[in-house]
Design an enzyme around this catalytic site. Structure first.
Site, short mmCIF file in Angstrom:
data_model
loop_
_atom_site.label_atom_id
_atom_site.label_comp_id
_atom_site.label_asym_id
_atom_site.label_seq_id
_atom_site.Cartn_x
_atom_site.Cartn_y
_atom_site.Cartn_z
N HIS A 60 0.73 -1.23 -0.09
CA HIS A 60 0.15 0.02 0.00
C HIS A 60 0.82 1.23 0.19
CE1 HIS A 60 -3.75 1.90 0.85
NE2 HIS A 60 -3.30 2.90 1.61
N GLY B 239 -2.82 8.78 -8.59
CA GLY B 239 -3.42 7.68 -8.77
C GLY B 239 -3.29 6.89 -7.46
N ASN B 240 -3.82 5.57 -7.24
CA ASN B 240 -3.63 4.84 -6.39
C ASN B 240 -3.75 3.49 -6.93
OD1 ASN B 240 -6.07 3.48 -4.16
ND2 ASN B 240 -4.07 4.06 -3.27
N SER C 22 -8.56 4.42 -3.17
CA SER C 22 -9.46 3.04 -2.79
C SER C 22 -9.73 2.96 -0.95
CB SER C 22 -9.07 1.57 -3.32
OG SER C 22 -7.63 1.48 -2.70
N HIS C 23 -10.83 2.45 -0.62
CA HIS C 23 -10.81 1.92 0.47
C HIS C 23 -11.49 0.59 0.59
CE1 HIS C 23 -10.37 3.85 4.87
NE2 HIS C 23 -9.39 3.43 4.44
N GLN D 181 -10.92 1.98 11.30
CA GLN D 181 -11.01 3.19 11.94
C GLN D 181 -12.48 3.79 11.67
OE1 GLN D 181 -9.82 2.30 8.88
NE2 GLN D 181 -8.24 3.53 8.39
#
Lengths: 729, 228, 80
Positions: free
Chosen positions: A45, A526-527, A90-91, A236
């Site tokens: 990540h 980006g991710n 993202s999540h 969280q």
């Protein structure tokens, strides 16, 4: 203070060779806190270790780009002294475990990325992928994710103006929640994260640190198994009220010149924010952990450094500005603590009451992070599916209501009505069209925003799918009359350690790079989200593209709704009736076969430029791009939105009628105009394929005077699926 | 017209209402932080929409007890017009400046969309720019807009003409009430019609670019009535 | 001392959340569940040590903020 060894390192997700590198950097065994820091910094990540070598191949520059990938968000110049700051993130994993909080904190995180750079967030979007509607978890996940996105964005007072939603069994064990935020800032007031100035104070602001989310970053890099429910305590909890205060306080402080660097605490919390600030500035940072505001007593350095408590930021201030900054944060009732200082040691040093509890050299921690060229293999190309391989329906319109009333084509109104899409009073095109538009406050210009991906195509042919995702974003921007500026992406894939998955990644990135380059539509942020698989079942490759375009005059845009009766309907682009990997094949025939439609990049560009010019010239009364479901779905959507029918005539070439109607050839648009001859002449001059295919009017869609269906019937099917599905239990 | 917008931590329609007021009056309103305890001389006070204090405990509950509200109530009691929109309406009921409560929407979901209301009374500085029974299209965006009061209070509101706006059906839809409010109430006045609370957002319908302008008459009406 | 305040909707006030919970319980197969009402539970740490004074103080808090007495009842429990 600890017994760190290879086994404990493995539990922290570090491979034997990665642990050897840690030993050589440290010249000794790390303690537990140091091991924790290495493990989060070197997680997939944070380090992008599997994807980095491929991400470097994406085009990231252009005259409009102020800041490309590498900072909290991308920044592009939009003229008049303003910049748009945007990113998607993202999540996925947290949202699967606890949909409301997972989605809410995802939205909170991406907004922080944007306002950390000095921009006020002005629009949110989201791209969601859920499992089979019949899967027992799906309804609960949809309800929770939508409520969580709304709960956070609505409270923040930032409009959520659109996005996309798909359902597919491939997401049964791994949903995707990709959130995008766009903000506005003066070009001269963009804030970056490089720390500087030996002795300058390092300041902690926002919420207190608790034990929540410890190892979120490593969780985001691990596969799920059936015991995933055990991971629940790490999720969280979001507090949008505090974030709203943090936003206002940060912008108030940013209006002064007190800040040298600022970075939000996202994944890997205080660790990654400090390391990034030190690394970018080429300096060391020393933190006194007893000064960190904590929510619980007795937190260890390990817990403080790895906590992912939300709504926190780290800043480096100019010397002597502490009181000014403190006054602003206290006004907004937020914690403000000086927790350390910039040093010239090049080391990241943690102390508790004067005693050193961790000491890591910053440069090797960042530069010697693992980088993998993982083995990859390309799946064999699928054969092109001939028209004869699909049975021709007796009445090609009979299935249209079924299609429009299905999970993947129905109206998303049930979702976007739960989002405040009008707060800030600048929403110009609301959700439901090709791209949403927000006005740039107090001007007549606007920003158009869209998110797109067709995972079905990416699965069938990753490179074509990657190109198509960019092409569709490009089309959606052109279809409202916007000039595409730049894109962000969210690359969601399965386990990269499997060559077939890595092959999907490599292919999609190659497609994105080709299209982005052909359109001068660079990637500015980006991710990457990998390991989206459960018990070896990977998601469909889902490289979501978030496109941003500029509208120079809000009076010269187009909407999807038919604007009035007796207007000519024009089809732009060439039609071969491509049904391989199409929605028709998947939804009506239940088949996943054939190569997806090829993407002709020069044709996309020419057709998009042409359509935009016609819209900007005021020639077009309505416009819709053609994507999933082909021409007839596009026409039906225009009819439903305008509550007006149309009479369509096919060219009656060698093409079967249903292929002409449902084929998913790319680079196409449907326009309506008052003056067809003038538009056709312009198209001829531009070398763009255009033909009149019918006229608006009446209450039904009619094709070739032989087949007909009422617009009201289509609307009823289209509007009812999602509310009915969500009401059932 | 000299107006002020009270800003609570978590208010988020404060800028939108300020833009609408300035558009109508040519003068930007004063933005007053909730921790102030005094108010300047004013013709109009507005409590904006948003999530004051995160709507924690109950929507509007903590804001209603913030320092500035004592001064606001004093002015309201002296007859200075006071307008509460959405979260501002919740603050007004929590402060007992208006009767009743705003409960969770009957559908248990946040709703953001255009709805229709009918003007139930034009006898106020807020509504005199409209015609009696005029149908307006105005956006709503709330989670807790379900107006409730005792039957006797509802009878009294209706009997004394203190209902300002009522949700109305349009386009052939059977029911125009989006949130379950008693007697389709979308907005009410206090007994002297100088305090108005309403759930719809008129400030989101003052510009053709918003997709509707039915809120304009409220702000222009206020300017006409209150300009000095 | 520690005090616990339970805030509940008055009888007769519609409680859509409680109703939704009841429906969900029924859907999960729990039989024989009648009326469901949802309330709030607030825990307070206060300096006051005298129970009567503490109760009076919390009573005031309930009336002024913790409960909306138009629709809500409250109940105070003191831990010592």
């Amino acid at each position: 203070m600890s017994d760190v060894n290879q086994a404990l390192a493995a539990e922290h997700g570090l491979s034997p060779s990665e642990y050897q590198t840690v030993l050589s950097i440290m010249g000794r065994e790390p303690n537990l806190t140091e091991l924790g820091i290495f493990s989060v910094m070197w997680s997939e990540h944070c380090s992008y270790k599997s994807s980095r070598i491929w991400l470097k191949t994406l085009p990231t520059s252009g005259p409009q780009v102020i800041c490309g990938p590498g900072e909290n968000a991308g920044v592009v110049d939009i003229g008049d002294g303003l910049a748009a700051v945007f990113k998607m993130e993202s999540h996925n994993h947290p949202s699967f475990i606890e949909p409301y909080q997972g989605a809410a904190t995802g939205v909170g995180g991406i907004m922080r990325d944007v306002f950390t750079m000095g921009a006020r967030p002005v629009a949110n979007m989201n791209a969601l992928r859920f499992g089979d509607p019949d899967h027992p978890k799906t309804r609960h996940l949809v309800a929770g994710v939508v409520a969580g996105i709304g709960g956070y964005g609505n409270c923040m007072g930032v409009p959520t103006i659109g996005g996309e939603v798909n359902f597919d069994p491939a997401y049964n064990g791994n949903i995707l929640v990709n959130a995008m935020t766009v903000g506005l800032a003066p070009t001269g007031k963009i804030f970056y994260s490089a720390a500087a100035g030996v002795g300058n104070p390092v300041v902690y602001i926002g919420s207190k640190t608790g034990r929540d989310g410890i190892h979120g970053a490593t969780m985001a890099s691990a596969q799920f198994d059936d015991d995933t429910d055990e991971k629940r305590p790490t999720v969280q909890v979001g507090d949008p009220f505090t974030e709203k205060l943090l936003l206002e306080a940060c912008l108030e402080l940013m209006a002064t010149d007190a800040i040298i660097a600022i970075q939000d605490m996202g994944a890997a919390g205080l660790t990654s924010s400090t390391v990034e600030m030190a690394d970018k500035g080429g300096v060391g940072i020393e933190l006194n952990l007893e000064a960190v505001p904590t929510r619980e007593d007795g937190m260890t350095p390990y817990e403080i450094m790895l906590s992912e408590s939300q709504e926190r930021m780290l800043m480096v201030l100019k010397p002597g500005r502490e009181a000014q900054a403190r006054a602003i944060f206290e006004k907004w009732e937020l914690d403000f603590a000086i927790i350390g200082r910039v040093t010239d040691s090049g080391h990241f040093v943690l102390k508790v009451d004067g005693a050193t509890v961790a000491d890591i050299p910053v440069a090797p921690l960042v530069n010697e992070a693992p980088l993998y060229d993982r083995p990859w293999k390309t799946a064999p190309r699928r054969a092109v599916l001939p028209h004869g391989a699909i049975a021709s329906p007796d009445d090609p319109l009979a299935v249209l209501a079924d299609l429009l009333g299905s999970a993947n084509f129905c109206s998303r109104r049930w979702i976007w009505e739960q989002y405040d899409h009008m707060v800030m009073a600048d929403t110009n095109q609301r959700p439901g069209g090709d791209a949403a538009i927000i006005r740039i406050h107090a001007t007549t210009r606007g920003l158009a925003i869209t998110t797109d991906c067709t995972p079905r195509y990416c699965h069938a042919d990753p490179e074509t799918g990657g190109k198509q995702a960019v092409a569709e974003a490009w089309r959606n921007l052109c279809a409202v009359g916007a000039r595409p500026l730049a894109l962000t992406n969210n690359l969601n894939f399965g386990n990269p350690e499997r060559p077939s998955i890595m092959g999907q990644f490599v292919g999609c990135v190659a497609g994105i790079a080709a299209a982005s380059s052909a359109f001068d539509f660079p990637v500015v942020s980006g991710n990457v989200s990998l390991y989206n698989e459960t018990n070896g079942e990977a998601i469909l490759p889902t490289p979501v593209i978030g496109g941003l375009g500029l509208v120079d005059d809000l009076d010269r845009t187009a909407r999807v709704a038919f604007a009035g009766p007796d207007q000519a309907i024009i089809l732009i682009g060439d039609t071969a009736g491509w049904l391989g990997a199409s929605a028709y094949l998947a939804q009506i025939e239940g088949r996943d076969e054939g190569a997806p439609p090829p993407v002709d990049l020069p044709a996309e560009r020419a057709n998009g430029d042409f359509v935009r010019q016609c819209i900007n010239a005021g020639d077009v009364t309505a416009c819709h791009d053609i994507s999933d479901g082909g021409l007839i779905v596009a026409v039906a959507e225009m009819a439903m939105a305008g509550r007006l029918g149309a009479r369509i005539e096919s060219p009656k070439a060698d093409l079967p009628l249903f292929a002409w109607l449902y084929g998913e050839d790319q680079a196409r648009y449907v326009l309506t105009v008052e003056n067809a001859d003038s538009l056709l002449a312009k198209a001829r001059a531009a070398g763009v394929a255009a033909m009149v295919i019918g006229r608006t009017g009446g209450e039904s869609l009619t094709v070739d005077d032989a087949y007909t269906i009422s617009v009201n019937e289509l609307r009823a099917a289209h509007e009812s699926w999602l509310p009915t599905y969500m009401a059932a239990s | 017209m000299k107006s002020a917008v009270i800003v609570f931590p978590g208010s988020n329609c404060d800028r939108d209402i300020a833009v609408a007021l300035e558009r109508a009056s040519g003068v930007a309103p004063e933005m007053i932080w909730h921790r102030e305890t005094t108010l300047p001389l004013l013709d109009l006070i507005v409590l904006p929409g948003g999530f004051a204090y995160g709507d924690y405990l109950r929507g509007g509950a903590i804001a209603a007890r913030s320092p500035i509200m004592r001064a606001v109530a004093e002015r309201a009691n002296q007859g200075v017009p006071l307008l509460g929109i959405c979260n501002g309406f919740q603050v007004l009921t929590e402060s007992s400046l208006l009767p009743g409560v705003l409960m969770r929407n009957a559908g248990l979901k946040y709703i953001c969309r255009d709805i229709h209301v009918r003007v139930a009374s034009t006898e106020s500085v807020f509504t005199q720019g409209y015609a009696q029974d005029q149908l307006l299209r105005i956006p709503i965006a709330h989670n807790e807009g379900n107006y409730r009061a005792q039957e006797s209070m509802l009878d009294r509101l209706e009997g004394e003409g203190l209902v300002a706006f009522r949700y109305a059906a349009c386009d052939g839809s059977a029911d125009g009430n989006p949130n379950g409010s008693a007697r389709d109430i979308a907005g009410i006045f206090n007994h002297s019609r100088t305090v108005l609370g309403l759930m719809p957002h008129p400030e989101r319908a003052v510009d053709p670019a918003h997709g509707g302008t039915d809120g304009v008459a409220m702000f222009e009406g206020l300017v006409a009535a209150l300009a000095r | 001392m520690k005090a616990k305040v339970h805030v509940t909707l008055k009888a007769g006030v519609l409680d859509p959340q409680g109703k939704a919970i009841g429906n969900a319980l029924a859907a999960l197969g729990f039989k024989g569940v009648g009326d469901v009402r949802q309330g709030k539970f607030i825990e307070l740490e206060i300096d006051e040590t005298d129970p009567d004074a503490a109760r009076a103080q919390i009573e005031k808090m309930c009336v002024q903020l913790l409960a909306n007495t138009v629709i809500e009842n409250y109940d105070i429990e003191l831990d010592r």
